[in-house]
Design an enzyme around this catalytic site. Sequence first.
Site, PDB file in Angstrom:
ATOM      1  N   LYS A 157     -51.945  -5.671 -51.141  1.00 54.21           N
ATOM      2  CA  LYS A 157     -51.779  -6.951 -51.707  1.00 54.21           C
ATOM      3  C   LYS A 157     -51.663  -7.923 -50.542  1.00 54.21           C
ATOM      4  O   LYS A 157     -51.086  -7.411 -49.432  1.00 54.21           O
ATOM      5  CB  LYS A 157     -51.074  -7.207 -52.672  1.00 54.21           C
ATOM      6  CG  LYS A 157     -49.485  -6.699 -52.587  1.00 54.21           C
ATOM      7  CD  LYS A 157     -48.697  -8.140 -51.677  1.00 54.21           C
ATOM      8  CE  LYS A 157     -47.192  -7.485 -51.453  1.00 54.21           C
ATOM      9  NZ  LYS A 157     -46.637  -8.499 -50.383  1.00 54.21           N
ATOM     10  N   ASP A 177     -42.150  -5.280 -56.247  1.00 49.00           N
ATOM     11  CA  ASP A 177     -43.762  -5.463 -56.291  1.00 49.00           C
ATOM     12  C   ASP A 177     -44.289  -4.874 -57.052  1.00 49.00           C
ATOM     13  O   ASP A 177     -45.319  -4.753 -57.229  1.00 49.00           O
ATOM     14  CB  ASP A 177     -44.019  -5.318 -54.655  1.00 49.00           C
ATOM     15  CG  ASP A 177     -43.873  -6.519 -53.705  1.00 49.00           C
ATOM     16  OD1 ASP A 177     -43.417  -7.496 -54.344  1.00 49.00           O
ATOM     17  OD2 ASP A 177     -43.971  -6.413 -52.618  1.00 49.00           O
TER      18      ASP A 177
HETATM   19  O1  C5P Z   1     -37.681  -4.269 -54.464  1.00 49.84           O
HETATM   20  P1  C5P Z   1     -37.789  -3.701 -52.956  1.00 49.84           P
HETATM   21  O2  C5P Z   1     -36.903  -2.379 -52.794  1.00 49.84           O
HETATM   22  O3  C5P Z   1     -39.222  -3.606 -52.876  1.00 49.84           O
HETATM   23  O4  C5P Z   1     -37.104  -4.820 -52.112  1.00 49.84           O
HETATM   24  C1  C5P Z   1     -36.592  -4.393 -50.905  1.00 49.84           C
HETATM   25  C2  C5P Z   1     -35.519  -5.290 -50.368  1.00 49.84           C
HETATM   26  O5  C5P Z   1     -36.207  -6.599 -50.170  1.00 49.84           O
HETATM   27  C3  C5P Z   1     -34.464  -5.546 -51.409  1.00 49.84           C
HETATM   28  O6  C5P Z   1     -33.336  -4.568 -51.442  1.00 49.84           O
HETATM   29  C4  C5P Z   1     -33.906  -7.165 -51.018  1.00 49.84           C
HETATM   30  O7  C5P Z   1     -33.056  -6.847 -49.933  1.00 49.84           O
HETATM   31  C5  C5P Z   1     -35.259  -7.656 -50.367  1.00 49.84           C
HETATM   32  N1  C5P Z   1     -36.056  -8.402 -51.537  1.00 49.84           N
HETATM   33  C6  C5P Z   1     -35.079  -9.557 -51.826  1.00 49.84           C
HETATM   34  N2  C5P Z   1     -35.717 -10.569 -53.101  1.00 49.84           N
HETATM   35  C7  C5P Z   1     -36.777  -9.877 -53.517  1.00 49.84           C
HETATM   36  C8  C5P Z   1     -37.510  -8.708 -53.201  1.00 49.84           C
HETATM   37  C9  C5P Z   1     -36.995  -8.045 -52.161  1.00 49.84           C
HETATM   38  O8  C5P Z   1     -34.035  -9.957 -51.536  1.00 49.84           O
HETATM   39  N3  C5P Z   1     -37.548 -10.682 -54.578  1.00 49.84           N
END
Ligand code: C5P
Length: 302
Positions: A13, A138
């Site tokens: 994406k 995501d």
């Molecule tokens: O959800 P995911 O593991 O992909 O996110 C990785 C990191 O990115 C999270 O631990 C966070 O620190 C940051 N993040 C965030 N806000 C979001 C998505 C991700 O702060 N909406």
Amino acid sequence: MSGMPLVAWCPAKVNLSLRVVGRREDGYHELETRFQAIDLWDRIEARADERLTLACEDPAVPCGPENLVLRAASAMRDLAPRRALGAALRLTKRIPVQGGLGGGSSDAAGALLLCARLWGLEPDAEVVQGLARELGADVPFFLFGGTADGTGRGDRIRTAEYLGDLPILLGIPPFGLSTREVFAAFAPRLTPRGGNVSVRASSGAKSRGDNDFSFMVNDLESVAFSIRPELGAFRDALLEAGALGALLCGSGSSVFGLFAEGTDLAPMAARLGERFARFRIVATRAVARGAYLADPAEGDAG
Ligand code: C5P
């Protein structure tokens, strides 16, 4: 193990816009983002097996229990009344890691669909979305694909009108960026919720052409471009080459340009490749699908 494997195709994406509108108590950031699936795919193959295992020929991809594909498979298995279900999963990576292209999240969505089918489970769509949300911010998008808006952590999805198969040129640098680190560095600068007003210099006029692509803003660019100025230079080169809009992909490190229908990307790809020799240049396009299951005999995704 016998018979034909099941296959899931998992697209990458880009974010056509990404506004950071707040910080949450759970450590995440509140987002308003528009996702677009693109024609660049990972592939996962599954066969019923006694144990749950993952193999990937890319040595850069860890295949232990921390891998999102295995975490997705385990989460799906926990829904089954009989938990002694196994699968031999094989992941073929084409989406670069830490490129902001959502590859790991897409693989997780594909693995949820794949394991549900393999084990004959038929969970409600909301249950699958709930599992997806727990796996990563995501992941839910990839159950829908196409063009969609994400709010909350980016995990509350509403489908939007499909953008169309517009050409997209990707620049993939030889380094990744950590989502966590980029968000952490961004922390002090937040966009007012729902505001489409340009609140920072980096959010300003970056679109051109007849259509209005001024909504294409990514608040994380200021951080990523200060860590790696060549990403900003690549974004500017895409705009100079005639992109309708050009942005960092998610939290980086890839950069993309969106072009008008029918644009021949080959000459631009060649020119950019000469100027940015360290970048891998990929000519691709938007797609209407998300992660999906396919007949293994069908050949490539799309
Ligand atoms: O959800 P995911 O593991 O992909 O996110 C990785 C990191 O990115 C999270 O631990 C966070 O620190 C940051 N993040 C965030 N806000 C979001 C998505 C991700 O702060 N909406």
